[in-house]
Design a protein around this motif. Structure first.
Motif, short mmCIF file in Angstrom:
data_model
loop_
_atom_site.label_atom_id
_atom_site.label_comp_id
_atom_site.label_asym_id
_atom_site.label_seq_id
_atom_site.Cartn_x
_atom_site.Cartn_y
_atom_site.Cartn_z
N ARG A 65 -15.91 2.57 4.09
CA ARG A 65 -14.54 2.38 3.61
C ARG A 65 -13.74 1.44 4.51
O ARG A 65 -13.01 0.57 4.02
CB ARG A 65 -13.82 3.72 3.47
CG ARG A 65 -12.40 3.55 2.96
CD ARG A 65 -11.76 4.88 2.61
NE ARG A 65 -12.38 5.53 1.47
CZ ARG A 65 -12.11 5.22 0.20
NH1 ARG A 65 -11.28 4.24 -0.09
NH2 ARG A 65 -12.70 5.88 -0.77
N MET A 66 -13.85 1.60 5.81
CA MET A 66 -13.07 0.75 6.70
C MET A 66 -13.56 -0.70 6.62
O MET A 66 -12.76 -1.64 6.68
CB MET A 66 -13.15 1.27 8.14
CG MET A 66 -12.53 2.65 8.31
SD MET A 66 -10.88 2.82 7.55
CE MET A 66 -9.95 1.64 8.53
N GLY A 67 -14.86 -0.88 6.46
CA GLY A 67 -15.39 -2.22 6.28
C GLY A 67 -14.91 -2.84 4.98
O GLY A 67 -14.57 -4.03 4.92
N VAL A 72 -11.12 -6.65 2.08
CA VAL A 72 -10.01 -6.90 1.16
C VAL A 72 -8.84 -7.53 1.90
O VAL A 72 -8.18 -8.45 1.40
CB VAL A 72 -9.60 -5.60 0.45
CG1 VAL A 72 -8.34 -5.81 -0.37
CG2 VAL A 72 -10.74 -5.11 -0.44
N ALA A 73 -8.57 -7.05 3.11
CA ALA A 73 -7.47 -7.61 3.90
C ALA A 73 -7.74 -9.07 4.24
O ALA A 73 -6.82 -9.89 4.27
CB ALA A 73 -7.28 -6.79 5.18
N LEU A 74 -8.99 -9.40 4.47
CA LEU A 74 -9.37 -10.78 4.77
C LEU A 74 -9.07 -11.70 3.59
O LEU A 74 -8.62 -12.84 3.78
CB LEU A 74 -10.87 -10.83 5.11
CG LEU A 74 -11.49 -12.20 5.37
CD1 LEU A 74 -10.91 -12.81 6.65
CD2 LEU A 74 -13.01 -12.07 5.49
N ALA A 122 -6.39 -1.79 -4.92
CA ALA A 122 -5.12 -1.84 -4.21
C ALA A 122 -4.63 -3.28 -4.01
O ALA A 122 -3.44 -3.51 -3.79
CB ALA A 122 -5.25 -1.15 -2.86
N ALA A 123 -5.56 -4.25 -4.09
CA ALA A 123 -5.20 -5.66 -3.89
C ALA A 123 -5.45 -6.49 -5.14
O ALA A 123 -5.55 -7.71 -5.06
CB ALA A 123 -6.01 -6.23 -2.72
N MET A 124 -5.55 -5.82 -6.29
CA MET A 124 -5.88 -6.53 -7.53
C MET A 124 -4.64 -6.64 -8.41
O MET A 124 -4.02 -5.63 -8.77
CB MET A 124 -7.00 -5.80 -8.27
CG MET A 124 -7.46 -6.49 -9.54
SD MET A 124 -9.01 -5.75 -10.19
CE MET A 124 -10.25 -6.66 -9.27
#
Length: 244
Positions: A65-67, A72-74, A122-124
């Protein structure tokens, strides 16, 4: 396409995922090729870049999950997610199936798909598309109860996600391939390949490129009114097959 959109394809180092990533990149997407083998992911992305395409490679275990969150943050925003990464298994009778083998199959094929999807959603933005890759195996089959269960779970997850996310303008669909000529078939003997080919309406397994065409359509804005569907891409084998 208005502006450059971003796509993530998992299991993109080889096979179906690699073919999908190339097709999306050729369609103008900034494409992130994700694979558990970072070197393979980067090598495949480098090959696309050498052809003038916008492609990046990234190593990720989709259960991490953290990966997934860092990926996504990238990227910042993700318009398309193709959940292709999965494992298959040797045939094993249900009475011989161990808890460990069942857990691994469900963990990667179902929980991994869920985990990355949750982070990407969350980023879509509205208009986003998710395509999950299941298998015609979800219909059932002897000697693969753990695989069947995992892919049936992907189908159920697809339908549930589509029901919820439609109100956010996000489409979620599923492709369920039959036999595809990938490295999963590498261990088959010539005799087994011939027997399996006789069960195929087209006389042979599908190529990764043939599956990529279908997946890329569902990932496209043109498929805006296709949502919550499970598309069997097995040449019609699901309609009934002759015995081996």
């Amino acid at each position: 396409m208005a502006g450059r959109q971003t796509a993530i394809v998992t299991g993109a180092g080889r096979g179906i995922g690699r073919a999908v990533a190339e097709l999306l990149a050729r369609d103008g997407y900034r494409t992130m090729l994700v694979d558990v083998d970072a070197e393979v992911a980067e090598a495949s992305a480098a090959a696309l870049r050498s052809a003038g395409l916008d492609a990046l490679g990234h190593g990720l275990d989709i259960r991490d999950r953290m990966g997934a969150r860092a990926l996504v943050a990238l990227l910042g925003s993700v318009d398309v997610l193709v959940n292709n990464a999965a494992i298959a298994s040797d045939m094993v009778a249900v009475m011989n199936l161990t808890q460990e083998r069942l857990r691994e199959m469900m963990d990667i094929n179902l929980r991994g798909t869920f985990t990355l999807s949750q982070e990407v959603i969350a980023a879509m933005p509205s208009g986003g598309r998710i395509v999950n890759i299941a298998s015609r195996g979800y219909l059932g089959g002897a000697g693969a109860s753990h695989y069947v269960a995992s892919k049936a779970g992907v189908v159920g997850l697809t339908r549930a996600m589509a029901v919820e996310l439609r109100w956010d303008g996000i489409n979620v669909n599923c492709v369920a391939p039959g036999m595809v000529d990938t490295r999963m078939m590498a261990s088959f003997t010539d005799e087994m390949r011939q027997k399996l080919a006789r069960r195929e309406p087209r006389g042979h397994a599908a190529s990764p490129g043939e599956l990529a065409d279908v997946i890329a359509f569902l990932a496209s804005p043109e498929a805006v009114f296709v949502n919550g569907q499970v598309l069997l891409t097995d040449g019609g084998k699901n309609l009934g097959i002759p015995p081996l």
